[in-house]
Design an enzyme around this catalytic site. Sequence first.
Site, PDB file in Angstrom:
ATOM      1  N   ASP A 155      16.128  51.550  23.017  1.00 51.54           N
ATOM      2  CA  ASP A 155      17.390  51.265  23.679  1.00 51.54           C
ATOM      3  C   ASP A 155      17.912  49.940  23.153  1.00 51.54           C
ATOM      4  OD1 ASP A 155      18.810  52.624  26.291  1.00 51.54           O
ATOM      5  OD2 ASP A 155      19.343  50.505  26.066  1.00 51.54           O
ATOM      6  N   GLU A 184      20.700  69.295  26.798  1.00 49.56           N
ATOM      7  CA  GLU A 184      19.826  69.150  27.969  1.00 49.56           C
ATOM      8  C   GLU A 184      20.427  69.900  29.144  1.00 49.56           C
ATOM      9  OE1 GLU A 184      20.607  67.390  30.864  1.00 49.56           O
ATOM     10  OE2 GLU A 184      22.511  66.481  30.253  1.00 49.56           O
ATOM     11  N   ARG A 244      18.631  68.742  36.014  1.00 47.23           N
ATOM     12  CA  ARG A 244      19.229  68.558  37.335  1.00 47.23           C
ATOM     13  C   ARG A 244      18.662  67.268  37.927  1.00 47.23           C
ATOM     14  NH1 ARG A 244      16.851  73.439  40.281  1.00 47.23           N
ATOM     15  NH2 ARG A 244      15.126  72.785  38.924  1.00 47.23           N
ATOM     16  N   GLU A 245      19.541  66.357  38.328  1.00 44.17           N
ATOM     17  CA  GLU A 245      19.037  65.129  38.935  1.00 44.17           C
ATOM     18  C   GLU A 245      18.239  65.495  40.184  1.00 44.17           C
ATOM     19  OE1 GLU A 245      21.486  61.639  39.190  1.00 44.17           O
ATOM     20  OE2 GLU A 245      22.883  62.451  37.719  1.00 44.17           O
ATOM     21  N   PHE A 300      24.738  77.198  44.202  1.00 37.92           N
ATOM     22  CA  PHE A 300      26.015  76.530  44.006  1.00 37.92           C
ATOM     23  C   PHE A 300      27.133  77.195  44.816  1.00 37.92           C
ATOM     24  CE2 PHE A 300      23.621  74.563  40.763  1.00 37.92           C
ATOM     25  CZ  PHE A 300      24.280  73.389  40.406  1.00 37.92           C
ATOM     26  N   LEU A 301      26.775  77.838  45.893  1.00 36.87           N
ATOM     27  CA  LEU A 301      27.746  78.452  46.773  1.00 36.87           C
ATOM     28  C   LEU A 301      27.713  77.800  48.157  1.00 36.87           C
ATOM     29  CD1 LEU A 301      29.727  80.742  46.074  1.00 36.87           C
ATOM     30  CD2 LEU A 301      28.261  82.312  47.323  1.00 36.87           C
ATOM     31  N   GLY A 327      31.348  72.607  51.237  1.00 34.11           N
ATOM     32  CA  GLY A 327      31.273  71.242  51.732  1.00 34.11           C
ATOM     33  C   GLY A 327      32.200  70.312  50.987  1.00 34.11           C
ATOM     34  N   GLY A 353      30.165  65.880  42.437  1.00 35.54           N
ATOM     35  CA  GLY A 353      30.424  64.583  41.831  1.00 35.54           C
ATOM     36  C   GLY A 353      29.370  64.334  40.779  1.00 35.54           C
ATOM     37  N   CYS A 402      27.947  64.393  35.489  1.00 28.82           N
ATOM     38  CA  CYS A 402      27.993  65.574  34.612  1.00 28.82           C
ATOM     39  C   CYS A 402      29.174  66.477  34.902  1.00 28.82           C
ATOM     40  CB  CYS A 402      26.683  66.353  34.720  1.00 28.82           C
ATOM     41  SG  CYS A 402      25.275  65.501  33.982  1.00 28.82           S
TER      42      CYS A 402
END
Length: 438
Positions: free
Chosen positions: A32, A153, A156-157, A254-255, A258, A262, A265
Amino acid sequence: MALKLTVIGAGYLGATHAACMAELGYDVLALDVLPDRVERLAAGDLPFFEPGLPEVLRRTLDSGRLRFTTSYEEIAEFGDVHFVCVGTPQKAGEFAADVSYLDAAISSLAPLLTRPSLVVGKSTVPVGTAERLAGMLRALAPSPEVELAWNPEFLREGFAVQDTLHPDRIVVGVRSERAERLLREVYQYQIAEGTPLLATDFATSELVKVSANAFLATKISFINAMAEVCEATGADVTMLSQALALDDRIGGKFLGPGLGFGGGCLPKDIRAFMARAGELGVDQALSFLREVDAINIRRRVRMVDLARVLLDGSFHGRRVCVLGAAFKPNSDDVRDSPALDVAVAIRSQGADVTVYDPQALDNARKVQPTLNFGVSALDAATGSDVVLLLTEWREFRDLDPDVLGARVAARRIVDGRNALDPERWRASGWTYKALGRP
């Protein structure tokens, strides 16, 4: 001889990939350009929250299989396969992706590649980027046996370790049998577990990630559009979602209705996808994504409206508790956070807003220092006129309505994630409201 891997960019994606590849037994050197980040990671101090990753980082550092550096020269000398994992954020004031960090990484690495090497992009990029970078590599690398591959990639966080070690698919954009062979060797453990590897051309591999994110964003906004219809008709969007999920052509992932999506991604990826489609002259093909984005933003406005109605039409002088700052649970990521957007909007209308999040408070303070922050959910709720649940952390879902009710000035709650049991909270004397429910 075992392959030696390098990772360029030790942010969320790079640090995760480097530690997990070392966990699989590879010798990995990660780079980095920020010395402070390198120093922290080399000491085993993860600069972000990701469940399970601190333990993997510590094990691989202790084993000697993982090291960190700021030197491109060291990277070029060490590695056989170089993974480029730098960020591609949204450009300021535009929808397009900023690929300048990617260009800088390739231009710094390429002139140092004096022996056969495979450079593998993992960043999410506009289609056509890999073709351009392959040309840059050919022009700058001293060795003629340096080539590019693309390997998007799908992390998923909150599940990044699982998604790296046990992915549901591996996609590689390659132009030679050698490149595909090397990547099959890199991912041999995942392939042995049954993970399919799909070898494609560059353009297809670039489109896979943004297409998947566009589809998921569309699914989220679809159910939230149905929530708007439910509010107008008195229907219950959570029951509607359950009914749709039972259709195996649709499924329930994902249904969840709400506050919407955000993070770093979905929002920037669908906007960059639209921008690239415009550059290619096929913007009409993705015009529906503008409404996907608009529906998502409307959910935030609607949340503010619901809370204001509960306070008799005005936030002025009222105390508001916001539970959640991260864009999703099991993360400390506040990029494009719906929760923080709502908190700021309410504060701008005269409310005294206090926010609490189990992991994201430090990041939230950095981007919104004028908000108040509590040390616990109960602390943030003390004396509040309304409570907003905006990130569905387990500890918020498990809150006792009577215990919380003893701390507030008035028992009013708006459930922005449809995470609570309305009957339980109403039985405890709370006025309960949620998006898309009567």
